[in-house]
Design a protein around this motif. Structure first.
Motif, PDB file in Angstrom:
ATOM      1  N   GLY A   1       0.804  -1.214   0.000  1.00 40.25           N
ATOM      2  CA  GLY A   1       0.000   0.000   0.000  1.00 40.25           C
ATOM      3  C   GLY A   1       0.836   1.262   0.000  1.00 40.25           C
ATOM      4  O   GLY A   1       2.048   1.231   0.241  1.00 40.25           O
ATOM      5  N   PRO A   2       0.202   2.400  -0.228  1.00 38.31           N
ATOM      6  CA  PRO A   2       0.952   3.652  -0.397  1.00 38.31           C
ATOM      7  C   PRO A   2       1.534   4.230   0.883  1.00 38.31           C
ATOM      8  O   PRO A   2       2.439   5.062   0.831  1.00 38.31           O
ATOM      9  N   ASP A   3       1.012   3.834   2.043  1.00 35.81           N
ATOM     10  CA  ASP A   3       1.457   4.452   3.296  1.00 35.81           C
ATOM     11  C   ASP A   3       2.589   3.686   3.968  1.00 35.81           C
ATOM     12  O   ASP A   3       3.118   4.151   4.983  1.00 35.81           O
ATOM     13  N   ALA A   4       2.955   2.550   3.455  1.00 39.43           N
ATOM     14  CA  ALA A   4       3.996   1.744   4.078  1.00 39.43           C
ATOM     15  C   ALA A   4       5.381   2.238   3.689  1.00 39.43           C
ATOM     16  O   ALA A   4       5.551   3.003   2.731  1.00 39.43           O
ATOM     17  N   GLU A   5       6.388   1.796   4.442  1.00 37.41           N
ATOM     18  CA  GLU A   5       7.786   2.053   4.121  1.00 37.41           C
ATOM     19  C   GLU A   5       8.422   0.750   3.644  1.00 37.41           C
ATOM     20  O   GLU A   5       8.054  -0.338   4.110  1.00 37.41           O
ATOM     21  N   LEU A   6       9.391   0.868   2.751  1.00 33.79           N
ATOM     22  CA  LEU A   6      10.003  -0.310   2.144  1.00 33.79           C
ATOM     23  C   LEU A   6      11.519  -0.219   2.220  1.00 33.79           C
ATOM     24  O   LEU A   6      12.090   0.848   1.991  1.00 33.79           O
ATOM     25  N   ALA A   7      12.142  -1.341   2.527  1.00 33.12           N
ATOM     26  CA  ALA A   7      13.603  -1.444   2.526  1.00 33.12           C
ATOM     27  C   ALA A   7      14.014  -2.645   1.683  1.00 33.12           C
ATOM     28  O   ALA A   7      13.220  -3.561   1.445  1.00 33.12           O
TER      29      ALA A   7
ATOM     30  N   SER B   1      20.674  -7.569   9.487  1.00 30.14           N
ATOM     31  CA  SER B   1      20.689  -7.113  10.874  1.00 30.14           C
ATOM     32  C   SER B   1      20.181  -5.681  10.982  1.00 30.14           C
ATOM     33  O   SER B   1      19.322  -5.362  11.830  1.00 30.14           O
ATOM     34  N   ASP B   2      20.676  -4.802  10.127  1.00 35.36           N
ATOM     35  CA  ASP B   2      20.221  -3.408  10.137  1.00 35.36           C
ATOM     36  C   ASP B   2      18.748  -3.304   9.757  1.00 35.36           C
ATOM     37  O   ASP B   2      18.019  -2.444  10.271  1.00 35.36           O
ATOM     38  N   ALA B   3      18.301  -4.176   8.858  1.00 38.63           N
ATOM     39  CA  ALA B   3      16.893  -4.143   8.442  1.00 38.63           C
ATOM     40  C   ALA B   3      15.979  -4.535   9.589  1.00 38.63           C
ATOM     41  O   ALA B   3      14.887  -3.971   9.764  1.00 38.63           O
ATOM     42  N   ILE B   4      16.407  -5.523  10.384  1.00 38.00           N
ATOM     43  CA  ILE B   4      15.594  -5.936  11.530  1.00 38.00           C
ATOM     44  C   ILE B   4      15.470  -4.809  12.536  1.00 38.00           C
ATOM     45  O   ILE B   4      14.371  -4.507  13.043  1.00 38.00           O
ATOM     46  N   VAL B   5      16.581  -4.164  12.845  1.00 38.43           N
ATOM     47  CA  VAL B   5      16.539  -3.023  13.776  1.00 38.43           C
ATOM     48  C   VAL B   5      15.646  -1.922  13.218  1.00 38.43           C
ATOM     49  O   VAL B   5      14.867  -1.292  13.951  1.00 38.43           O
ATOM     50  N   TRP B   6      15.736  -1.670  11.918  1.00 38.33           N
ATOM     51  CA  TRP B   6      14.906  -0.650  11.262  1.00 38.33           C
ATOM     52  C   TRP B   6      13.424  -0.998  11.375  1.00 38.33           C
ATOM     53  O   TRP B   6      12.588  -0.133  11.679  1.00 38.33           O
ATOM     54  N   GLN B   7      13.082  -2.274  11.157  1.00 37.00           N
ATOM     55  CA  GLN B   7      11.680  -2.685  11.226  1.00 37.00           C
ATOM     56  C   GLN B   7      11.131  -2.605  12.642  1.00 37.00           C
ATOM     57  O   GLN B   7       9.956  -2.290  12.840  1.00 37.00           O
ATOM     58  N   GLU B   8      11.972  -2.890  13.617  1.00 38.75           N
ATOM     59  CA  GLU B   8      11.509  -2.905  15.010  1.00 38.75           C
ATOM     60  C   GLU B   8      11.051  -1.539  15.478  1.00 38.75           C
ATOM     61  O   GLU B   8      10.283  -1.435  16.441  1.00 38.75           O
ATOM     62  N   LYS B   9      11.481  -0.492  14.792  1.00 38.49           N
ATOM     63  CA  LYS B   9      11.055   0.852  15.166  1.00 38.49           C
ATOM     64  C   LYS B   9       9.634   1.158  14.722  1.00 38.49           C
ATOM     65  O   LYS B   9       9.003   2.085  15.251  1.00 38.49           O
ATOM     66  N   ASP B  10       9.118   0.427  13.752  1.00 38.55           N
ATOM     67  CA  ASP B  10       7.733   0.612  13.281  1.00 38.55           C
ATOM     68  C   ASP B  10       7.276  -0.688  12.610  1.00 38.55           C
ATOM     69  O   ASP B  10       7.166  -0.765  11.387  1.00 38.55           O
ATOM     70  N   PRO B  11       7.003  -1.732  13.384  1.00 36.73           N
ATOM     71  CA  PRO B  11       6.721  -3.052  12.822  1.00 36.73           C
ATOM     72  C   PRO B  11       5.501  -3.093  11.914  1.00 36.73           C
ATOM     73  O   PRO B  11       5.440  -3.911  10.995  1.00 36.73           O
ATOM     74  N   THR B  12       4.547  -2.232  12.122  1.00 35.70           N
ATOM     75  CA  THR B  12       3.301  -2.305  11.364  1.00 35.70           C
ATOM     76  C   THR B  12       3.462  -1.796   9.941  1.00 35.70           C
ATOM     77  O   THR B  12       2.876  -2.338   9.001  1.00 35.70           O
ATOM     78  N   HIS B  13       4.247  -0.750   9.774  1.00 34.76           N
ATOM     79  CA  HIS B  13       4.301  -0.070   8.481  1.00 34.76           C
ATOM     80  C   HIS B  13       5.578  -0.349   7.679  1.00 34.76           C
ATOM     81  O   HIS B  13       5.695   0.132   6.551  1.00 34.76           O
ATOM     82  N   ARG B  14       6.511  -1.095   8.234  1.00 36.35           N
ATOM     83  CA  ARG B  14       7.790  -1.278   7.553  1.00 36.35           C
ATOM     84  C   ARG B  14       7.926  -2.694   7.002  1.00 36.35           C
ATOM     85  O   ARG B  14       7.806  -3.673   7.734  1.00 36.35           O
ATOM     86  N   TRP B  15       8.194  -2.761   5.703  1.00 31.11           N
ATOM     87  CA  TRP B  15       8.350  -4.014   4.978  1.00 31.11           C
ATOM     88  C   TRP B  15       9.762  -4.105   4.419  1.00 31.11           C
ATOM     89  O   TRP B  15      10.401  -3.087   4.153  1.00 31.11           O
TER      90      TRP B  15
ATOM     91  N   GLY C   1      18.526  -7.517  15.758  1.00 33.14           N
ATOM     92  CA  GLY C   1      19.620  -7.502  14.792  1.00 33.14           C
ATOM     93  C   GLY C   1      20.673  -8.551  15.042  1.00 33.14           C
ATOM     94  O   GLY C   1      21.792  -8.441  14.538  1.00 33.14           O
ATOM     95  N   ASN C   2      20.312  -9.599  15.810  1.00 32.54           N
ATOM     96  CA  ASN C   2      21.268 -10.649  16.144  1.00 32.54           C
ATOM     97  C   ASN C   2      21.300 -11.692  15.021  1.00 32.54           C
ATOM     98  O   ASN C   2      20.760 -12.785  15.135  1.00 32.54           O
ATOM     99  N   VAL C   3      21.957 -11.354  13.915  1.00 31.03           N
ATOM    100  CA  VAL C   3      21.991 -12.213  12.735  1.00 31.03           C
ATOM    101  C   VAL C   3      23.354 -12.912  12.667  1.00 31.03           C
ATOM    102  O   VAL C   3      24.394 -12.257  12.774  1.00 31.03           O
ATOM    103  N   PRO C   4      23.365 -14.244  12.479  1.00 27.47           N
ATOM    104  CA  PRO C   4      24.650 -14.946  12.348  1.00 27.47           C
ATOM    105  C   PRO C   4      25.441 -14.429  11.144  1.00 27.47           C
ATOM    106  O   PRO C   4      24.867 -14.065  10.121  1.00 27.47           O
TER     107      PRO C   4
END
Length: 588
Positions: free
Chosen positions: A478-484, A514-528, A571-574
């Motif tokens: 959708g148009p309101d989400a954020e994407l990485a 790892s950085d993507a997980i930390v980024w998503q955790e700041k806004d889990p609903t809108h970040r894909w 962000g605990n990625v092997p």
């Protein structure tokens, strides 16, 4: 025969001849413009190199920073920014990326063609220049690269301009302005890809010819300041980029900035030549390139080699200097293990230049006429047969070809292009026959390249573009989400109209994730996150992600934070290896 006697300096033509020459000159350039510009604006950048340069140029425009090129979040240190800045400038002038990313290649290719014609005209006369231009224009490598949004046509132009200035000075001079222009162009070649300095190899055959008293060498007497002016011009061109860069790095000192300077000045130049890490080829690789990629010009070699040998025996410096430079350039790039066909492309214009005085005579010989006709038949019959067979029988090869390029229901169109191209080439053979083999060759190849530019290339680019993937992603989030993006390809950011976040391109995939997980955790609903499927394990649950399909042979998945395994939260990625990127080469 023209190949068996010394070629005099051309006399001044009469007024009527001048008008005819002027007409033919502009017909050459107009025909080249139509042929080279065909298809511009009909396709977007396609892998492997085009999306990278276009992305860097796109970010230049978006950020306003044209000095330090970026590929996503990373500083892009593989090449100096000149070519990408030319693409960015083209966009500011045209407002169309599908035009802008190809415009520098078009203009530089036209410039290279003009330089070859003009130098041939000055050395041997109008017809020699005309044939040199035609020989260059219809060469496979020149035409193909002129239609690509890659750096090599631009580098070839700057190196050819440098050679043009040096040769006008050495062979037609003294002409100090031309000499300084050539030195300045060599500097521009350096800040485009680094190889512009190789133009100065021209000094070696010139010094040899001067020492041995070869013909067609003017007496050049100048003060030291004249020669020093060439060095100043060379340095001044490099300083256009180097001085602002060093000032910027000094003002923004950081580990990233220092790494950028080290990589672009040492790792991507000396270290890449001495200790290359990819594109390994055998020592004879460039012989294969000359025989294949420099067709149809190389078909004339049985006539050109004796002609050149005769001119060398007669100590004609007009042939020694450019031909020796061609040999030196090919030898230079043969000494390193890393070889690519485009590395020796700057040698092609001077080879065509030296062929110009003899091509007309060679095409009057029966063996050359039948060779040209055979070459056209060798193109026509397989194209016609392959296209007809694929349309009528739907062979396994045709099915695999269409599937690999995601042609879908457009597969029939590409086979029809082969049929039409083969029929056109065959028609040219039947109409012109062996007596006018030169016309058959020019008309046949012109039609073939026009078909490819207006039909084949746009079709293949459209079928393999990420547009379908982008559409599926947009419909899902959708148009309101954020994407990485994680483990992304360079064509993806270009395909999205929205702003996308990335965590570096050469950064190892586990750090990106790892950085993507930390980024998503700041806004889990809108970040894909859109990720290459090969690098999801062990952190991304495949069943909890959404299949976005296959694009360019790669499987893509879309997920939100709820698809991340508990052990990887925070962000605990092997750690992983660059090879785990699913084949992405981080040092291209």
């Amino acid at each position: 025969m023209a190949a068996e006697q010394a070629l005099p300096i051309p006399p001044a033509p009469a007024e009527k001849a001048l008008r005819r020459e002027r007409t033919q000159r502009w017909l050459l350039m107009l025909g080249a413009l139509l042929l080279l510009a065909a298809g511009i604006g009909m396709r977007g950048p396609t892998p492997s190199d085009e999306p990278r340069f276009a992305l860097v140029a796109h970010q230049m425009v978006a950020s306003g920073n044209w000095l330090i090129p970026h590929r996503g979040a990373d500083w892009y240190s593989d090449k100096p920014p000149t070519f990408m800045a030319m693409q960015a400038l083209s966009y500011t002038l045209t407002g169309q990326w599908w035009v802008a990313f190809l415009l520098p290649s078009l203009l530089c290719s036209l410039g290279t063609l003009w330089l070859v014609y003009d130098l041939g005209r000055r050395l041997w006369g109008h017809r020699a220049g005309l044939w040199a231009g035609l020989g260059l224009l219809f060469t496979v490598q020149f035409l193909f690269q002129a239609k690509r949004g890659q750096i090599d046509p631009t580098v070839t132009f700057f190196v050819t301009l440098a050679n043009y200035g040096l040769l006008r000075h050495f062979l037609l001079g003294p002409d100090w302005r031309a000499f300084w222009l050539g030195c300045f162009a060599a500097g521009l070649g350096v800040i485009t890809k680094g190889v512009g300095v190789l133009a100065f190899l021209m000094f070696l055959p010139w010094l040899f010819a001067r020492q041995q008293g070869w013909k067609q060498l003017p007496s050049i007497k100048g003060h030291a300041v004249h020669w020093l002016g060439g060095g100043v011009a060379f340095v001044a061109a490099i300083a256009l980029w180097l001085v602002p860069l060093l000032l910027y790095v000094h003002a923004h000192d950081s580990e990233t900035a220092r790494d950028y300077v080290h990589d672009i000045f040492f790792n991507q130049t000396v270290n890449r030549y001495v200790h290359p890490w990819n594109s390994f080829q055998p020592p004879w690789f460039y012989l294969e390139v000359i025989i294949t990629s420099w067709l149809p010009l190389t078909l004339a070699l049985p006539g050109l080699l004796p002609a050149w040998r005769q001119q060398v025996r007669e100590r004609d410096a007009r042939f020694l200097l450019p031909m020796a430079w061609v040999v030196l350039l090919i030898l230079f790039f043969s000494l390193t293990r890393a070889k690519r066909d485009v590395y020796i492309m700057p040698a092609l214009p001077l080879l065509a230049l030296c062929a110009g005085p003899f091509l007309d005579t060679i095409l009057q010989r029966r063996w050359a006429q039948w060779t040209a006709i055979g070459f056209l038949l060798l193109l026509a019959l397989p194209a016609l047969g392959l296209g007809a067979h694929s349309l009528l029988f739907h062979s396994a090869f045709a099915t695999r070809f269409a599937a690999a390029r995601q042609l879908g229901d457009q597969a029939a169109s590409i086979w029809w292009m082969f049929v039409v191209a083969g029929a056109w080439l065959l028609l040219c053979v039947l109409v012109f026959r062996a007596r006018r083999a030169g016309m058959a060759l020019l008309a046949g190849l012109a039609g073939f390249w026009l078909l490819w530019s207006l039909w084949g290339a746009p079709l293949l680019a459209k079928a393999s573009s990420p547009a379908g993937l982008v559409q599926r992603v947009e419909q899902t989030i959708g148009p309101d989400a954020e994407l990485a993006l994680v483990a992304w390809k360079e064509e993806l950011p270009l395909a999205f109209e929205r702003k996308v976040t990335d965590f570096g391109f050469v950064t190892p995939w586990h750090r990106q994730l790892s950085d993507a997980i930390v980024w998503q955790e700041k806004d889990p609903t809108h970040r894909w996150v859109l990720i290459l499927a090969d690098v999801m394990a062990p952190c991304v649950d495949r069943d909890a992600s959404i299949d976005m399909g296959v694009t360019s042979g790669r499987d893509w998945r879309l997920y939100r934070l709820d698809a991340i395994a508990p052990a990887c939260r925070g962000g605990n990625v092997p750690e992983g290896k660059v090879e785990d990127w699913g084949g992405i080469d981080s040092r291209r």
